[in-house]
Design a protein around this motif. Sequence first.
Motif, PDB file in Angstrom:
ATOM      1  N   ILE A 169       0.724  -1.375   0.026  1.00 46.32           N
ATOM      2  CA  ILE A 169       0.002  -0.001   0.000  1.00 46.32           C
ATOM      3  C   ILE A 169       0.809   1.193  -0.130  1.00 46.32           C
ATOM      4  N   ALA A 170       0.763   2.105  -1.099  1.00 41.09           N
ATOM      5  CA  ALA A 170       1.709   3.275  -1.103  1.00 41.09           C
ATOM      6  C   ALA A 170       1.249   4.173  -0.120  1.00 41.09           C
ATOM      7  N   ASP A 171       2.242   4.695   0.481  1.00 39.32           N
ATOM      8  CA  ASP A 171       2.312   5.979   1.454  1.00 39.32           C
ATOM      9  C   ASP A 171       1.660   5.487   2.797  1.00 39.32           C
ATOM     10  N   SER A 172       1.726   4.274   2.929  1.00 39.00           N
ATOM     11  CA  SER A 172       0.762   3.505   4.257  1.00 39.00           C
ATOM     12  C   SER A 172       1.149   4.257   5.525  1.00 39.00           C
ATOM     13  N   ARG A 173       2.247   4.767   5.786  1.00 40.26           N
ATOM     14  CA  ARG A 173       2.429   5.477   7.282  1.00 40.26           C
ATOM     15  C   ARG A 173       1.786   6.623   7.262  1.00 40.26           C
ATOM     16  N   ARG A 174       1.786   7.372   6.262  1.00 38.36           N
ATOM     17  CA  ARG A 174       0.828   8.672   6.304  1.00 38.36           C
ATOM     18  C   ARG A 174      -0.612   8.487   6.469  1.00 38.36           C
ATOM     19  N   LYS A 175      -0.992   7.496   5.596  1.00 38.39           N
ATOM     20  CA  LYS A 175      -2.544   7.057   5.837  1.00 38.39           C
ATOM     21  C   LYS A 175      -2.517   6.604   6.988  1.00 38.39           C
ATOM     22  N   ALA A 190     -13.084  -2.283  11.637  1.00 40.84           N
ATOM     23  CA  ALA A 190     -12.210  -1.110  11.480  1.00 40.84           C
ATOM     24  C   ALA A 190     -11.086  -1.401  10.709  1.00 40.84           C
ATOM     25  N   VAL A 191     -10.232  -2.490  11.110  1.00 39.57           N
ATOM     26  CA  VAL A 191      -8.793  -2.723  10.646  1.00 39.57           C
ATOM     27  C   VAL A 191      -9.069  -3.423   9.323  1.00 39.57           C
ATOM     28  N   ARG A 192      -9.970  -4.411   9.231  1.00 35.22           N
ATOM     29  CA  ARG A 192     -10.133  -4.953   8.068  1.00 35.22           C
ATOM     30  C   ARG A 192     -10.643  -4.358   6.876  1.00 35.22           C
ATOM     31  N   LEU A 193     -11.606  -3.586   7.150  1.00 35.16           N
ATOM     32  CA  LEU A 193     -12.141  -2.860   6.182  1.00 35.16           C
ATOM     33  C   LEU A 193     -11.027  -1.619   5.531  1.00 35.16           C
ATOM     34  N   TRP A 194     -10.022  -1.382   6.629  1.00 36.32           N
ATOM     35  CA  TRP A 194      -9.244  -0.248   6.146  1.00 36.32           C
ATOM     36  C   TRP A 194      -8.244  -1.066   5.004  1.00 36.32           C
ATOM     37  N   TYR A 195      -7.750  -2.210   5.401  1.00 37.90           N
ATOM     38  CA  TYR A 195      -7.195  -3.023   4.195  1.00 37.90           C
ATOM     39  C   TYR A 195      -7.768  -3.200   2.867  1.00 37.90           C
ATOM     40  N   GLU A 196      -9.136  -3.524   2.976  1.00 39.85           N
ATOM     41  CA  GLU A 196      -9.971  -3.733   2.037  1.00 39.85           C
ATOM     42  C   GLU A 196      -9.890  -2.576   1.096  1.00 39.85           C
ATOM     43  N   ARG A 197     -10.440  -1.315   1.761  1.00 35.97           N
ATOM     44  CA  ARG A 197     -10.579  -0.224   1.016  1.00 35.97           C
ATOM     45  C   ARG A 197      -9.217   0.286   0.367  1.00 35.97           C
ATOM     46  N   GLU A 198      -8.149  -0.096   0.803  1.00 33.35           N
ATOM     47  CA  GLU A 198      -6.817   0.555   0.122  1.00 33.35           C
ATOM     48  C   GLU A 198      -6.634  -0.475  -0.856  1.00 33.35           C
ATOM     49  N   LEU A 199      -6.681  -1.778  -0.720  1.00 31.05           N
ATOM     50  CA  LEU A 199      -6.362  -2.429  -1.670  1.00 31.05           C
ATOM     51  C   LEU A 199      -7.312  -2.757  -2.881  1.00 31.05           C
ATOM     52  N   VAL A 200      -8.551  -2.515  -2.604  1.00 33.23           N
ATOM     53  CA  VAL A 200      -9.346  -2.456  -3.756  1.00 33.23           C
ATOM     54  C   VAL A 200      -9.215  -1.337  -4.594  1.00 33.23           C
ATOM     55  N   GLN A 201      -9.016  -0.054  -3.653  1.00 30.11           N
ATOM     56  CA  GLN A 201      -8.825   1.307  -4.503  1.00 30.11           C
ATOM     57  C   GLN A 201      -7.308   1.037  -5.338  1.00 30.11           C
ATOM     58  N   LYS A 202      -6.437   0.414  -5.022  1.00 30.80           N
ATOM     59  CA  LYS A 202      -5.247   0.251  -5.619  1.00 30.80           C
ATOM     60  C   LYS A 202      -5.391  -0.517  -6.853  1.00 30.80           C
ATOM     61  N   GLN A 255     -10.561   7.072  17.090  1.00 31.86           N
ATOM     62  CA  GLN A 255     -11.808   5.878  17.552  1.00 31.86           C
ATOM     63  C   GLN A 255     -12.174   5.077  16.527  1.00 31.86           C
ATOM     64  N   PRO A 256     -12.083   3.841  16.602  1.00 25.24           N
ATOM     65  CA  PRO A 256     -12.409   2.656  15.545  1.00 25.24           C
ATOM     66  C   PRO A 256     -13.702   2.918  14.934  1.00 25.24           C
ATOM     67  N   GLU A 257     -14.863   3.467  15.775  1.00 22.68           N
ATOM     68  CA  GLU A 257     -16.078   3.669  14.996  1.00 22.68           C
ATOM     69  C   GLU A 257     -15.805   4.394  13.864  1.00 22.68           C
ATOM     70  N   GLU A 258     -15.318   5.737  14.193  1.00 19.71           N
ATOM     71  CA  GLU A 258     -14.924   6.665  13.112  1.00 19.71           C
ATOM     72  C   GLU A 258     -14.286   6.329  12.009  1.00 19.71           C
ATOM     73  N   CYS A 259     -13.206   5.460  12.025  1.00 22.43           N
ATOM     74  CA  CYS A 259     -12.615   4.850  10.797  1.00 22.43           C
ATOM     75  C   CYS A 259     -13.432   3.845  10.203  1.00 22.43           C
ATOM     76  N   LEU A 260     -14.283   2.984  11.015  1.00 17.02           N
ATOM     77  CA  LEU A 260     -15.109   2.020  10.140  1.00 17.02           C
ATOM     78  C   LEU A 260     -16.266   2.779   9.396  1.00 17.02           C
ATOM     79  N   LEU A 261     -16.529   3.833   9.877  1.00 22.43           N
ATOM     80  CA  LEU A 261     -17.736   4.668   8.892  1.00 22.43           C
ATOM     81  C   LEU A 261     -16.769   5.302   7.611  1.00 22.43           C
ATOM     82  N   GLU A 262     -15.467   5.740   8.001  1.00 24.28           N
ATOM     83  CA  GLU A 262     -14.734   6.361   6.832  1.00 24.28           C
ATOM     84  C   GLU A 262     -14.605   5.218   5.721  1.00 24.28           C
ATOM     85  N   ASN A 263     -14.240   3.912   6.138  1.00 24.63           N
ATOM     86  CA  ASN A 263     -13.975   2.901   5.341  1.00 24.63           C
ATOM     87  C   ASN A 263     -15.123   2.414   4.358  1.00 24.63           C
ATOM     88  N   LEU A 264     -16.494   2.569   5.218  1.00 24.51           N
ATOM     89  CA  LEU A 264     -17.650   2.118   4.586  1.00 24.51           C
ATOM     90  C   LEU A 264     -18.003   3.328   3.438  1.00 24.51           C
TER      91      LEU A 264
END
Length: 729
Positions: free
Chosen positions: A220-226, A294-306, A233-242
């Motif tokens: 995943i490019a630029d993963s540290r900044r992302k 929240a963690v799982r959907l972050w990986y899916e969001r980044e990989l699907v987008q890529k 909060q994990p709830e906010e991260c989950l909503l962003e991923n959705l």
Amino acid sequence: MQLRGLIRVASEAVAYYWPMRTFVHHNPLHGLEDHHFDEAVRQGSRLMGGKGYLSNETFRDYFRLGRIRPDHLNAALKSFVRHDSVKLGGREVSQIEVLRAHLLQGLSAPPDDIFDAQLQRHPQRTLIDALADRLAVLPEPPAIEKSTKEPALGRDGTLSRWCDRNLGTQLVDQIDREMIKWCEAFLDEGHAAWPMPEREKGFYTAWKLLAGHEWSPCAIADSRRKLAGLPAQPEECLLENLTGLGISTDDWGDYFSLQVSALSGWAGFIKWRADQKDYEWQQSYAVDLVQYLAVRLWYERELVQKNCREILGIDGTVGAILAYLQSQPVDAAHKSKGVDRRTAQSSAWRLVALATALDIAVKVLLDTPVQVLGALLVWLDALPEWQHGAVWLRAFEAGYRAELLAKLRANVSEMNEPAAAHDPANPARRQPRSGDAARAGDRAQLPSLAVRPQAQAVFCIDVRSEPLRRHLEAIGDYETFGFAGFFNCAIRYQALGNHHETEQFPVILKYKNSIREIPRTYQGRFHFKNQPRAKLIEAGHALLHDLKENVATPFVMAESIGWFYALPMIGKTLLPAWYSNVQGWLRSKFIHPVATTMTVDKLARNEVAEMLAAEQRATARRALQEKFGDRHLNLSLERLEFLRRRALAENSAGEPSPQARSYALSAEEETAFVEDLRRSYDINEHSAFARAERITRTGFTPSEQAFTVETALRMMGLTKNFARLVLCC
């Protein structure tokens, strides 16, 4: 709160998984028990994969072997039958015949990707083409059966799985590997030599901090900044991923179910951990499904987008993918052949297979009205092949039930024969008898006397206990029973010197009582002397473990102290009895044996209050010495009791008595100390109530003891003819 509730409902399909030390096998459909069995199997297959039934070929083999009877198969098909029939080649063909042939022969057409190749090798391909021409003239040609349909994005399938199926990627495998890596590190319960740091901050926060130190997770490019820019909060991260994936709000529940069931084992363990508020590992290292998703959907969001950007040049969202699919032209070759033509050919294939299964000449199909052919296809479509497993299982179970009931009826008849012999209404009993025959008959009619066994032993229901039970019954007048190993007594047990309780009952239950091993009154001094020595042995074991697991020491450890391990090896191999005696003698000299007892009897309320007050006074004494150790403190019982009551905010504390006063502390220091007792030493109303509840769970009242024993005896059928000795092993 609404998001957490939605996740809780979505995770109902995933059953609990427990820690490995208490792991037991369980039904993977346990979370779907409120559904009909067939629906639960279908949902389980959709969410977790796998097959809920044996293969159709296996069931067909059972039918040929006679394990499934024709009448049971017909009974299982009744719900699909409407008692219709058609004439085919001068023969009346009923709907149940068609469905039975479908089950026994498998009349489905080959899949689309191999259909053309199979058609070229079919001996009746000319007839199939001709029959397809006839079916094509129908206004609406019957549709070929489909066991599955294209999953709807966001509701029936995840975006990562769509990419794997259509773009040739391996996103699901990548995401699963990452989640397994983080779950096994975070959920470790003391087995890992190097525990995961930052776990006390929770799963989501710990992952966010540590993943930022990886070079490039999943490329995943630029993963540290992302990662650094993710919400706290994990709830906010989950909503962003959705939102980033474009999942509709109406599909959130289905999408959560798909994601949670992707790794049902880890998700089930996290679900169990989150519901165990008193579990020490959960209290120290919190985790729940919100953080996991929240963690799982972050990986899916980044990989699907890529991958969507690199391969398709579009955004990795549901809307963008659907728009891309709608913009693609229909394949020319497929369009020239025509969808209706392929459907007609598949339908013709199935009709030829049906005629062959019914021993009807296939050429008859060319002269049969198309309306009749359409009716036959409708009957076949009413029972698609993916539904065959449920029908086969019902027929299989019907045969098993019939066989079992026949055996039970035979046993019941044998049991009723002696009773009938003693029944006054029995005509055979009223026949006149004389002489020796009458006396012999009277003796035969006497009820048999129950022989009291010398001893009765109850063993755990386990295959390892069966040989012991058989041998024990063979050597004497002993009677054995099988029962659950915890004997209907769900307790937590804490051995002497152990820091934690162990659960002595099946993991699916909840404990009701606690039992502790404590030294007897006159053995307290020996136990006090043993504690430093036990700590020394524990430190030695910890040091040895650290030496084994350290990066550098294993290279020199074998040469340095490896010879020491030769002594136990030689002793256990050549002189096992002598070595065991010497080892026991040395242990008894170093750690004196302590006579112990169990806290079986429950304490009375006044005893609980007295014990709790004593513990709190001891805590107050220790806190005074830690904070003001160099002062001349008043450590009398009256002084400690006064501070305890102030910390509990009891009105009865009042003004201190002369014995409870202390001039070593000022009024401000004493007030601050009392507040510290509440906050740092848990001397407050809430902690006191929780501690009192735990103490009251220790032991059993006499009525609880009697009820537990009575319930166990009744459940195992031991209610009369007791031996003098009843042993629970």
